[in-house]
Design a protein around this motif. Structure first.
Motif, mmCIF file in Angstrom:
data_model
loop_
_atom_site.group_PDB
_atom_site.id
_atom_site.type_symbol
_atom_site.label_atom_id
_atom_site.label_comp_id
_atom_site.label_asym_id
_atom_site.label_seq_id
_atom_site.Cartn_x
_atom_site.Cartn_y
_atom_site.Cartn_z
ATOM 1 N N GLN A 163 -2.834 1.043 -8.078
ATOM 2 C CA GLN A 163 -2.659 1.036 -6.627
ATOM 3 C C GLN A 163 -3.419 -0.150 -6.049
ATOM 4 O O GLN A 163 -4.529 -0.463 -6.483
ATOM 5 N N LEU A 164 -2.824 -0.792 -5.057
ATOM 6 C CA LEU A 164 -3.409 -1.978 -4.444
ATOM 7 C C LEU A 164 -3.799 -1.684 -3.005
ATOM 8 O O LEU A 164 -3.067 -1.007 -2.274
ATOM 9 N N ALA A 165 -4.946 -2.213 -2.590
ATOM 10 C CA ALA A 165 -5.412 -2.020 -1.219
ATOM 11 C C ALA A 165 -4.796 -3.057 -0.289
ATOM 12 O O ALA A 165 -4.784 -4.247 -0.595
ATOM 13 N N VAL A 166 -4.259 -2.588 0.837
ATOM 14 C CA VAL A 166 -3.708 -3.468 1.873
ATOM 15 C C VAL A 166 -4.183 -2.929 3.218
ATOM 16 O O VAL A 166 -3.773 -1.841 3.635
ATOM 17 N N HIS A 167 -5.074 -3.661 3.900
ATOM 18 C CA HIS A 167 -5.626 -3.173 5.166
ATOM 19 C C HIS A 167 -4.536 -3.094 6.239
ATOM 20 O O HIS A 167 -3.525 -3.790 6.168
ATOM 21 N N ASP A 168 -4.794 -2.244 7.238
ATOM 22 C CA ASP A 168 -3.755 -1.957 8.223
ATOM 23 C C ASP A 168 -3.582 -3.036 9.285
ATOM 24 O O ASP A 168 -2.589 -3.052 9.996
ATOM 25 N N GLY A 169 -4.571 -3.928 9.440
ATOM 26 C CA GLY A 169 -4.460 -4.997 10.437
ATOM 27 C C GLY A 169 -4.751 -4.540 11.856
ATOM 28 O O GLY A 169 -4.763 -5.351 12.781
ATOM 29 N N ARG A 170 -5.003 -3.267 12.042
ATOM 30 C CA ARG A 170 -5.300 -2.743 13.377
ATOM 31 C C ARG A 170 -6.772 -2.347 13.451
ATOM 32 O O ARG A 170 -7.573 -3.049 14.066
ATOM 33 N N ILE A 182 -14.875 7.338 2.656
ATOM 34 C CA ILE A 182 -14.723 7.390 1.210
ATOM 35 C C ILE A 182 -15.137 6.072 0.587
ATOM 36 O O ILE A 182 -14.779 4.995 1.087
ATOM 37 N N LEU A 183 -15.938 6.161 -0.447
ATOM 38 C CA LEU A 183 -16.365 4.982 -1.198
ATOM 39 C C LEU A 183 -15.480 4.902 -2.437
ATOM 40 O O LEU A 183 -15.683 5.620 -3.413
ATOM 41 N N LEU A 184 -14.450 4.069 -2.376
ATOM 42 C CA LEU A 184 -13.550 3.870 -3.503
ATOM 43 C C LEU A 184 -14.227 2.953 -4.512
ATOM 44 O O LEU A 184 -14.696 1.865 -4.146
ATOM 45 N N LEU A 185 -14.258 3.364 -5.769
ATOM 46 C CA LEU A 185 -14.994 2.633 -6.788
ATOM 47 C C LEU A 185 -14.064 2.105 -7.877
ATOM 48 O O LEU A 185 -13.040 2.706 -8.187
ATOM 49 N N ARG A 186 -14.473 0.967 -8.443
ATOM 50 C CA ARG A 186 -13.795 0.449 -9.631
ATOM 51 C C ARG A 186 -14.806 -0.379 -10.428
ATOM 52 O O ARG A 186 -15.857 -0.780 -9.887
ATOM 53 N N ASP A 187 -14.490 -0.641 -11.688
ATOM 54 C CA ASP A 187 -15.325 -1.477 -12.544
ATOM 55 C C ASP A 187 -14.563 -2.767 -12.831
ATOM 56 O O ASP A 187 -13.457 -2.716 -13.375
ATOM 57 N N ALA A 188 -15.157 -3.914 -12.476
ATOM 58 C CA ALA A 188 -14.418 -5.168 -12.635
ATOM 59 C C ALA A 188 -15.279 -6.361 -13.081
ATOM 60 O O ALA A 188 -15.211 -7.413 -12.466
ATOM 61 N N PRO A 189 -16.054 -6.324 -14.164
ATOM 62 C CA PRO A 189 -16.333 -5.129 -14.971
ATOM 63 C C PRO A 189 -17.488 -4.292 -14.416
ATOM 64 O O PRO A 189 -17.638 -3.140 -14.760
ATOM 65 N N SER A 190 -18.330 -4.891 -13.562
ATOM 66 C CA SER A 190 -19.430 -4.112 -12.985
ATOM 67 C C SER A 190 -18.911 -3.325 -11.779
ATOM 68 O O SER A 190 -17.810 -3.573 -11.270
ATOM 69 N N LEU A 191 -19.718 -2.382 -11.324
ATOM 70 C CA LEU A 191 -19.315 -1.483 -10.248
ATOM 71 C C LEU A 191 -19.038 -2.249 -8.950
ATOM 72 O O LEU A 191 -19.859 -3.042 -8.491
ATOM 73 N N ARG A 242 -6.757 10.937 4.046
ATOM 74 C CA ARG A 242 -5.800 10.427 5.049
ATOM 75 C C ARG A 242 -6.263 9.103 5.633
ATOM 76 O O ARG A 242 -5.481 8.142 5.731
ATOM 77 N N GLU A 243 -7.523 9.038 6.042
ATOM 78 C CA GLU A 243 -8.040 7.809 6.647
ATOM 79 C C GLU A 243 -7.974 6.640 5.665
ATOM 80 O O GLU A 243 -7.672 5.509 6.052
ATOM 81 N N CYS A 244 -8.263 6.903 4.409
ATOM 82 C CA CYS A 244 -8.211 5.859 3.388
ATOM 83 C C CYS A 244 -6.790 5.303 3.268
ATOM 84 O O CYS A 244 -6.587 4.090 3.194
ATOM 85 N N PHE A 245 -5.819 6.197 3.261
ATOM 86 C CA PHE A 245 -4.424 5.762 3.170
ATOM 87 C C PHE A 245 -4.020 4.968 4.417
ATOM 88 O O PHE A 245 -3.379 3.919 4.314
ATOM 89 N N GLU A 246 -4.405 5.455 5.584
ATOM 90 C CA GLU A 246 -4.067 4.758 6.825
ATOM 91 C C GLU A 246 -4.664 3.358 6.863
ATOM 92 O O GLU A 246 -3.997 2.395 7.251
ATOM 93 N N GLU A 247 -5.930 3.232 6.478
ATOM 94 C CA GLU A 247 -6.646 1.971 6.650
ATOM 95 C C GLU A 247 -6.388 0.960 5.546
ATOM 96 O O GLU A 247 -6.324 -0.244 5.816
ATOM 97 N N GLY A 284 1.429 5.903 -8.525
ATOM 98 C CA GLY A 284 1.071 4.530 -8.829
ATOM 99 C C GLY A 284 1.357 3.594 -7.679
ATOM 100 O O GLY A 284 1.655 4.027 -6.555
ATOM 101 N N ALA A 285 1.315 2.316 -7.971
ATOM 102 C CA ALA A 285 1.445 1.292 -6.932
ATOM 103 C C ALA A 285 2.815 1.332 -6.254
ATOM 104 O O ALA A 285 2.922 1.216 -5.027
ATOM 105 N N GLU A 286 3.869 1.489 -7.049
ATOM 106 C CA GLU A 286 5.221 1.459 -6.475
ATOM 107 C C GLU A 286 5.428 2.615 -5.506
ATOM 108 O O GLU A 286 5.953 2.433 -4.406
ATOM 109 N N ARG A 287 5.007 3.801 -5.911
ATOM 110 C CA ARG A 287 5.174 4.970 -5.037
ATOM 111 C C ARG A 287 4.292 4.836 -3.800
ATOM 112 O O ARG A 287 4.740 5.119 -2.672
ATOM 113 N N ALA A 288 3.057 4.413 -3.965
ATOM 114 C CA ALA A 288 2.162 4.253 -2.819
ATOM 115 C C ALA A 288 2.718 3.227 -1.838
ATOM 116 O O ALA A 288 2.672 3.420 -0.618
ATOM 117 N N SER A 289 3.262 2.130 -2.370
ATOM 118 C CA SER A 289 3.834 1.092 -1.515
ATOM 119 C C SER A 289 5.043 1.607 -0.738
ATOM 120 O O SER A 289 5.238 1.268 0.436
#
Length: 262
Positions: free
Chosen positions: A166-173, A14-23, A79-84, A100-105
């Protein structure tokens, strides 16, 4: 060489996208001990499992334009996106709102259980009263590993706008680092030797880089035909090259095999 082809393994990314401000797109760095694309920058993803297909339709919000055959891959990508990287494309079943972020965390402890197969995706969404946001995924590409590869994946690529808050936090594995990056910047890092990016990832970064915003990328992909890419080798005057079909609409159609297969 026995001439026997390696079996195809279903996979999704999955290619997760955001504008900050460019793609920008989310990329993770794979652990150097992983046996495929070790140390490379990739999009979150991995093998699709049989368990991904057991999620009931009541727990899926689906885009009716997505072919049924792709839903299994889309669920695996979520699923893989959430795991990683900890980002979960899911709605709260009661409110109908994207989590949102709190629930995802709060769901972080379930990531290793899903990864190790101790909890199925269907069990997870039922226990947490979630509906998976397949409707937010747009089919972007389909690659099949070349016949001479020792490991071959049948991989579907999807685009998705990153849920707000939502904030990205890699799994470290599997993933030892994660970051947002503009497609062109990622390509420049590879050209300067500061990053390893495998051929399919480079091609899809190049295609994504044609868009300036998330909306433009999603709209473009929604209206495009996805052509399956199964690279093949041709012997040319200047050496062997890995080729892909021109109708797949990538900026390049051939690359020296010495660089394409590393």
């Amino acid at each position: 060489m026995t001439g026997k082809e390696a079996p195809l393994r279903p996979a999704a990314t999955i290619l997760l996208l955001r504008d900050a401000p460019s793609l920008q797109v989310m990329m993770v760095k794979r652990h150097h001990q992983i046996d495929f694309a070790s140390g490379a920058l990739v999009f979150p993803g991995g093998k699709v499992t049989k368990g991904d297909s057991t999620v009931p339709t009541s727990r899926i919000r689906r885009n009716p334009e997505m072919p049924h055959a792709l839903v299994h891959f889309a669920l695996g990508a979520i699923r893989e996106c959430f795991e990683e990287c900890g980002i979960l494309l899911a709605y709260d079943a009661i409110s109908g709102e994207m989590i949102g972020a709190e629930r995802a965390s709060s769901l972080t402890p379930f990531r290793p259980l899903l990864d190790k197969g101790k909890l199925s995706l269907a069990e997870f969404v039922a226990e947490q009263d979630l509906v998976l946001a397949v409707d937010r995924l747009v089919h972007f590409a389909h690659w099949i590993g070349p016949k001479m590869a020792p490991k071959r994946f049948d991989t579907h690529f999807f685009l998705a706008s990153t849920p707000e808050r939502q904030l990205a936090v890699h799994d470290g594995r599997e993933a030892v680092d994660s970051f947002w990056i503009e497609p062109r910047t990622a390509m420049d890092e590879q050209k300067k030797g500061r990053a390893t990016i495998i051929f399919p990832t480079r091609c899809n970064l190049e295609k994504l880089g044609r868009s300036k915003t998330t909306k433009e990328a999603l709209t473009s992909a929604s209206g495009a035909k996805v052509v399956t890419v199964e690279p093949w080798v041709e012997e040319r005057a200047d050496g062997a090259v890995l080729c892909i079909p021109p109708e797949a609409d990538y900026p390049i159609t051939a690359e020296p095999i010495a660089t394409a297969m590393r």
